[in-house]
Design an enzyme around this catalytic site. Structure first.
Site, PDB file in Angstrom:
ATOM      1  N   HIS A   1      -6.087   8.445 -35.709  1.00  0.00           N
ATOM      2  CA  HIS A   1      -5.389   9.001 -34.530  1.00  0.00           C
ATOM      3  C   HIS A   1      -4.117   8.192 -34.302  1.00  0.00           C
ATOM      4  CE1 HIS A   1      -5.538  10.683 -30.208  1.00  0.00           C
ATOM      5  NE2 HIS A   1      -4.395  10.009 -30.316  1.00  0.00           N
TER       6      HIS A   1
ATOM      7  N   HIS B   1       0.342   8.544 -33.235  1.00  0.00           N
ATOM      8  CA  HIS B   1       1.526   9.322 -32.857  1.00  0.00           C
ATOM      9  C   HIS B   1       2.715   8.762 -33.639  1.00  0.00           C
ATOM     10  CE1 HIS B   1      -0.510  11.211 -29.397  1.00  0.00           C
ATOM     11  NE2 HIS B   1      -1.199  10.087 -29.412  1.00  0.00           N
TER      12      HIS B   1
ATOM     13  N   LYS C   1      -6.117  19.745 -32.571  1.00  0.00           N
ATOM     14  CA  LYS C   1      -6.215  18.844 -31.418  1.00  0.00           C
ATOM     15  C   LYS C   1      -6.236  19.636 -30.122  1.00  0.00           C
ATOM     16  CE  LYS C   1      -6.086  15.012 -29.071  1.00  0.00           C
ATOM     17  NZ  LYS C   1      -5.195  13.880 -29.045  1.00  0.00           N
TER      18      LYS C   1
ATOM     19  N   HIS D   1      -8.824  15.300 -26.613  1.00  0.00           N
ATOM     20  CA  HIS D   1      -8.420  14.348 -25.561  1.00  0.00           C
ATOM     21  C   HIS D   1      -9.353  14.638 -24.385  1.00  0.00           C
ATOM     22  CE1 HIS D   1      -5.462  11.755 -23.342  1.00  0.00           C
ATOM     23  NE2 HIS D   1      -6.201  12.265 -22.366  1.00  0.00           N
TER      24      HIS D   1
ATOM     25  N   HIS E   1     -10.193   8.376 -28.730  1.00  0.00           N
ATOM     26  CA  HIS E   1      -9.926   7.187 -27.911  1.00  0.00           C
ATOM     27  C   HIS E   1     -10.864   7.066 -26.705  1.00  0.00           C
ATOM     28  CE1 HIS E   1      -7.617  10.273 -25.855  1.00  0.00           C
ATOM     29  NE2 HIS E   1      -6.602  10.197 -26.682  1.00  0.00           N
TER      30      HIS E   1
ATOM     31  N   ASP F   1      -4.427   5.316 -31.731  1.00  0.00           N
ATOM     32  CA  ASP F   1      -3.670   5.976 -30.660  1.00  0.00           C
ATOM     33  C   ASP F   1      -2.370   5.216 -30.389  1.00  0.00           C
ATOM     34  OD1 ASP F   1      -2.993   7.890 -28.802  1.00  0.00           O
ATOM     35  OD2 ASP F   1      -4.172   7.012 -27.195  1.00  0.00           O
TER      36      ASP F   1
HETATM   37  C1  NCD Z   1      -0.093   9.556 -26.014  1.00  0.00           C
HETATM   38  C2  NCD Z   1       1.385   9.837 -26.284  1.00  0.00           C
HETATM   39  O1  NCD Z   1       2.233   9.096 -25.783  1.00  0.00           O
HETATM   40  O2  NCD Z   1       1.678  10.781 -27.027  1.00  0.00           O
HETATM   41  N1  NCD Z   1      -0.198   8.633 -24.905  1.00  0.00           N
HETATM   42  C3  NCD Z   1      -1.258   7.835 -24.614  1.00  0.00           C
HETATM   43  O3  NCD Z   1      -1.231   7.192 -23.571  1.00  0.00           O
HETATM   44  N2  NCD Z   1      -2.281   7.730 -25.417  1.00  0.00           N
HETATM   45  C4  NCD Z   1      -0.816  10.827 -25.777  1.00  0.00           C
HETATM   46  C5  NCD Z   1      -2.317  10.680 -25.829  1.00  0.00           C
HETATM   47  O4  NCD Z   1      -2.896  10.444 -26.877  1.00  0.00           O
HETATM   48  O5  NCD Z   1      -2.937  10.761 -24.763  1.00  0.00           O
HETATM   49 ZN    ZN Z   2      -3.105   9.915 -28.704  1.00  0.00          ZN
END
Ligand code: NCD
Ligand code: ZN
Length: 373
Positions: free
Chosen positions: A32, A34, A118, A155, A193, A266
């Site tokens: 996971h 971003h 997702k 999520h 998460h 995450d």
């Molecule tokens: C994530 C993001 O910034 O894309 N932020 C976070 O706090 N984890 C989005 C997510 O996974 O909730």
């Molecule tokens: Zn995330």
């Protein structure tokens, strides 16, 4: 150093004491992350690619990834941004929207473009305004995914403003996840998460097709970290950090050897000004030191021998992918984390910025990767 081909054995060397000071493990995957796009993608992707062989890439771009073509093009941009010589495979995900087209998702999965889809409840977190407003709106898609064996990544927080933000994960399990799993008992689900004792217990008791990822920051911090001497925007993420007893439950889950729990950082970069703001974004950036941070957490509870399975085996097994063959070595050594990556506007403030981390990845040597492959 001892290295053994048996998969379950972590090669360790104790130098000068009973304490483990070096740890060799199969190369992990991040289930996971971003990676963003454009300049941010270029700034972060090699932190992930330096450590992880594969990563499940979140689709919450603006606009979100909702077609096979968009995922293919994003995958291409990710590959182009990876440093030559790093062997990294981005695994793409579909962003579920109301009335999503099951045919598009099925085609993307069978063509090997999408690994998973997702589910963001609408407005639950960063860039989720296009998310799902009711499970009923994606029922045909979930039926198709269940048939295909395609994982649904969730999520898991309700968005009801009447629910206390620290309870939103637990309430999601009760109100949404339990009914969803009852309707789709064979659906492969990852609750992403997780942050609470209730989530860890729920996952442990659920069917084998239901698993969870755990971040390094939720293993290392409790909610006090949001307010140490003042507000700490760089410790703000969603789901938000919880009380110490939840952190202890997550540590027990991650280090307990249960294959339902695996690594998902995450890591969620935002520019400094978007975090240090009157309405700061949720997201903690950990990709620069992901495995090192997990090592600290596992060491805290004397479970370094369990790190390899959590980081490198359980996720691959759940996703029905081969375990990686290459190895990485971590060494016990304090090192100083950069205060930021990039400068000026757009700089990213990483987790532990300007502070030390007590484990460090030895630079991956192409020779050792070849030897182990
Ligand atoms: C994530 C993001 O910034 O894309 N932020 C976070 O706090 N984890 C989005 C997510 O996974 O909730
Ligand atoms: Zn995330």
């Amino acid at each position: 150093m001892v290295r053994c081909d048996q998969e379950s054995i972590v090669a360790t060397t104790a130098i000068g004491s009973d304490n483990i000071t070096r740890l060799t493990l199969r190369q992990p995957d991040d289930w996971h992350v971003h990676l963003r796009d454009g300049a941010m993608l270029a700034a972060v992707v090699n932190h992930t690619a330096r450590q992880f062989a594969r990563a499940i890439v979140m689709p919450n771009l603006k606009p979100p990834i909702t077609t096979v073509a968009a995922a293919e093009s994003y995958r291409q941009r990710i590959r182009a941004a990876v440093e030559p010589g790093l062997d990294f495979t981005p695994l793409m995900t579909f962003f579920l929207i109301d009335n999503a087209d099951p045919a598009e998702i099925s085609a993307g999965f069978t063509q090997g473009v999408f690994t998973a889809a997702k589910l963001y409840p609408a407005h639950a977190t960063t860039n989720s305004s296009h998310g799902v407003t009711a499970i009923a709106k994606i029922r045909p898609t979930l039926e198709a995914m269940q048939c295909l064996g395609m994982p649904l990544l969730i999520h898991g927080e309700v968005t009801d403003p009447a629910v206390d933000i620290f309870d939103r994960e637990q309430v999601f399990i009760e109100r949404c996840l339990i009914p969803l799993l009852a309707q789709f008992p064979a659906l492969r689900v990852v609750l992403e998460h997780i942050t609470t004792r209730q989530a860890a217990e729920f996952i442990a008791a659920a069917a084998p097709c239901v698993a969870a990822t755990i971040t390094a920051h939720h293993l290392l911090l409790n909610r006090n970290a949001l307010f140490v001497g003042g507000m700490r925007p760089h410790h703000y993420c969603l789901p938000v950090l919880k009380r110490e007893h939840h952190r202890q439950a997550l540590l027990a889950a991650a280090t307990g050897g249960n294959p339902k729990f695996f690594l998902g950082t995450d890591s969620a970069p935002h520019a400094r000004e978007a975090k240090e703001s009157a309405c700061g974004c949720a997201g903690i950036y950990t990709a620069h030191a992901a495995l090192e941070l997990y090592a600290e957490a596992f060491e805290e509870v004397g479970a370094l021998d369990r790190l390899e399975a959590f980081a490198s085996f359980h996720g691959a097994d759940f996703y029905r992918l081969a375990r990686n063959r290459a190895t990485l070595t971590l060494e016990k050594r304090d090192w100083l984390v950069a205060k930021e990556f990039g400068d000026g506007r757009g700089a990213i403030v990483p987790f532990r910025a300007g502070q030390t981390i007590s484990w460090q990845l030895r630079e991956p040597s192409p020779a050792s990767v070849t030897a182990a492959a």
